[in-house]
Design an enzyme around this catalytic site. Sequence first.
Site, PDB file in Angstrom:
ATOM      1  N   GLN A   1      17.281  73.809 -82.803  1.00  0.00           N
ATOM      2  CA  GLN A   1      16.812  72.412 -81.546  1.00  0.00           C
ATOM      3  C   GLN A   1      16.977  71.186 -81.731  1.00  0.00           C
ATOM      4  O   GLN A   1      16.350  70.828 -82.639  1.00  0.00           O
ATOM      5  CB  GLN A   1      15.541  73.775 -81.125  1.00  0.00           C
ATOM      6  CG  GLN A   1      14.966  72.969 -79.736  1.00  0.00           C
ATOM      7  CD  GLN A   1      14.254  73.669 -79.472  1.00  0.00           C
ATOM      8  OE1 GLN A   1      13.590  75.241 -79.247  1.00  0.00           O
ATOM      9  NE2 GLN A   1      13.076  72.909 -78.546  1.00  0.00           N
TER      10      GLN A   1
ATOM     11  N   ARG B   1       2.183  61.078 -77.228  1.00  0.00           N
ATOM     12  CA  ARG B   1       2.022  62.832 -77.331  1.00  0.00           C
ATOM     13  C   ARG B   1       1.836  63.230 -79.024  1.00  0.00           C
ATOM     14  O   ARG B   1       2.683  62.682 -79.823  1.00  0.00           O
ATOM     15  CB  ARG B   1       3.767  63.152 -76.973  1.00  0.00           C
ATOM     16  CG  ARG B   1       4.348  62.236 -76.002  1.00  0.00           C
ATOM     17  CD  ARG B   1       5.784  62.903 -75.871  1.00  0.00           C
ATOM     18  NE  ARG B   1       6.571  61.735 -74.851  1.00  0.00           N
ATOM     19  CZ  ARG B   1       6.339  62.602 -73.622  1.00  0.00           C
ATOM     20  NH1 ARG B   1       6.204  63.933 -73.355  1.00  0.00           N
ATOM     21  NH2 ARG B   1       6.915  61.804 -72.169  1.00  0.00           N
TER      22      ARG B   1
ATOM     23  N   HIS C   1       0.991  67.666 -82.006  1.00  0.00           N
ATOM     24  CA  HIS C   1       1.474  69.190 -81.973  1.00  0.00           C
ATOM     25  C   HIS C   1       1.990  69.570 -82.770  1.00  0.00           C
ATOM     26  O   HIS C   1       2.155  68.730 -84.172  1.00  0.00           O
ATOM     27  CB  HIS C   1       2.268  69.395 -81.227  1.00  0.00           C
ATOM     28  CG  HIS C   1       1.687  68.767 -79.596  1.00  0.00           C
ATOM     29  ND1 HIS C   1       2.960  67.609 -78.853  1.00  0.00           N
ATOM     30  CD2 HIS C   1       1.489  68.287 -79.082  1.00  0.00           C
ATOM     31  CE1 HIS C   1       2.269  67.474 -77.769  1.00  0.00           C
ATOM     32  NE2 HIS C   1       1.777  67.800 -77.870  1.00  0.00           N
TER      33      HIS C   1
ATOM     34  N   LYS D   1       9.934  69.150 -88.593  1.00  0.00           N
ATOM     35  CA  LYS D   1      11.151  67.834 -87.475  1.00  0.00           C
ATOM     36  C   LYS D   1      11.481  66.735 -88.214  1.00  0.00           C
ATOM     37  O   LYS D   1      11.166  66.112 -89.616  1.00  0.00           O
ATOM     38  CB  LYS D   1       9.866  67.168 -86.951  1.00  0.00           C
ATOM     39  CG  LYS D   1       9.322  68.577 -85.855  1.00  0.00           C
ATOM     40  CD  LYS D   1       8.255  67.876 -85.024  1.00  0.00           C
ATOM     41  CE  LYS D   1       7.302  68.624 -84.195  1.00  0.00           C
ATOM     42  NZ  LYS D   1       5.968  68.414 -83.912  1.00  0.00           N
TER      43      LYS D   1
ATOM     44  N   TYR E   1      14.538  64.194 -81.647  1.00  0.00           N
ATOM     45  CA  TYR E   1      14.030  65.111 -83.436  1.00  0.00           C
ATOM     46  C   TYR E   1      14.831  66.473 -83.196  1.00  0.00           C
ATOM     47  O   TYR E   1      14.931  67.159 -82.026  1.00  0.00           O
ATOM     48  CB  TYR E   1      12.551  65.419 -83.294  1.00  0.00           C
ATOM     49  CG  TYR E   1      11.448  65.942 -82.621  1.00  0.00           C
ATOM     50  CD1 TYR E   1      11.684  66.774 -82.732  1.00  0.00           C
ATOM     51  CD2 TYR E   1      11.869  65.205 -81.031  1.00  0.00           C
ATOM     52  CE1 TYR E   1      10.332  67.655 -81.997  1.00  0.00           C
ATOM     53  CE2 TYR E   1      10.291  65.488 -80.225  1.00  0.00           C
ATOM     54  CZ  TYR E   1       9.916  66.861 -80.382  1.00  0.00           C
ATOM     55  OH  TYR E   1       9.376  67.802 -79.946  1.00  0.00           O
TER      56      TYR E   1
ATOM     57  N   ASP F   1      -3.328  67.466 -74.244  1.00  0.00           N
ATOM     58  CA  ASP F   1      -4.179  66.443 -75.634  1.00  0.00           C
ATOM     59  C   ASP F   1      -5.110  65.362 -75.333  1.00  0.00           C
ATOM     60  O   ASP F   1      -5.401  65.840 -76.450  1.00  0.00           O
ATOM     61  CB  ASP F   1      -2.468  65.625 -75.910  1.00  0.00           C
ATOM     62  CG  ASP F   1      -0.930  66.658 -75.664  1.00  0.00           C
ATOM     63  OD1 ASP F   1      -1.188  67.965 -76.419  1.00  0.00           O
ATOM     64  OD2 ASP F   1       0.280  65.754 -76.207  1.00  0.00           O
TER      65      ASP F   1
END
Length: 196
Positions: A53, A65, A68, A78, A138, A180
Site C-alpha cells: 500500500q 498526525r 500510530h 513504513k 509512504y 490522536d
Amino acid sequence: MEYFKVRSNKGNLIKGPLIIKPKIFLDYRGYFFESWNQSEFNHIISRQVNFVQDNHSESKLGVLRGLHYQLNPKAQGKLVRCTKGEIFDVLVDIRKNSDTYGEWYGIVLNEENKLQFWIPEGFAHGFISLKESSEVQYKTNEYWDKDHERSLFWKDDELKIDWPIEDRNGKFKILINDKDANAPKLNQIEESGELL
C-alpha cells in the site's frame, strides 16, 4: 544509496530503523534519483519486504498526525518521505522486549534533503508539518486495518518527545484530530497489553 542507523533520545542505537539517502543526479535540467528499488532496499535491511500500500497525505502548518501503529498480526513497516514542504518525523519503540523500549527518535524530512525513513514493525509513528503545506508519501508492508490500528499519545510526559512546535513568532497552533488528541499514554497501553 547510503543508509544510516539511528540513535534514540537517550543516545542508544535503535535496532531496525534506518535513514536512507538516495544518490541524486543534478544538472542544468534539474535532478533525477531512484526513489525505490526493491532489490537494493531488501539488501540494505537484510530481509524481504513486500510493500502492499502507498499512502499520500497533505498537512497544513502545525498538523500533527500520530503516533500510530497496528497490532499484530497486522503490524506495519513504513518507508516514509516528504515530497513537498517539511515535517518532523518521529518513531517510538514499543517492542516490549527491546533494549530501547519507550525511547524515541525524530528527524526532519523535506523536499530538499529527499531522505527516506524506514520504520519497521514494532514502532509507533507520527509527524508534524513544519510548513504551510507538507506532503508525505509512504509505503507500508501491511494493509491499513481499522480493527488493529492504535494510537499513542503524542505528548506523553514519560516519552518527552521534543516536538518543534515553535516558529519565528513563538508557538504555532497544533492541529490534531480527536482520536490522536485523546490517545492513551504508554503506561496505559502497557496495562491494556496492546504492545508489539
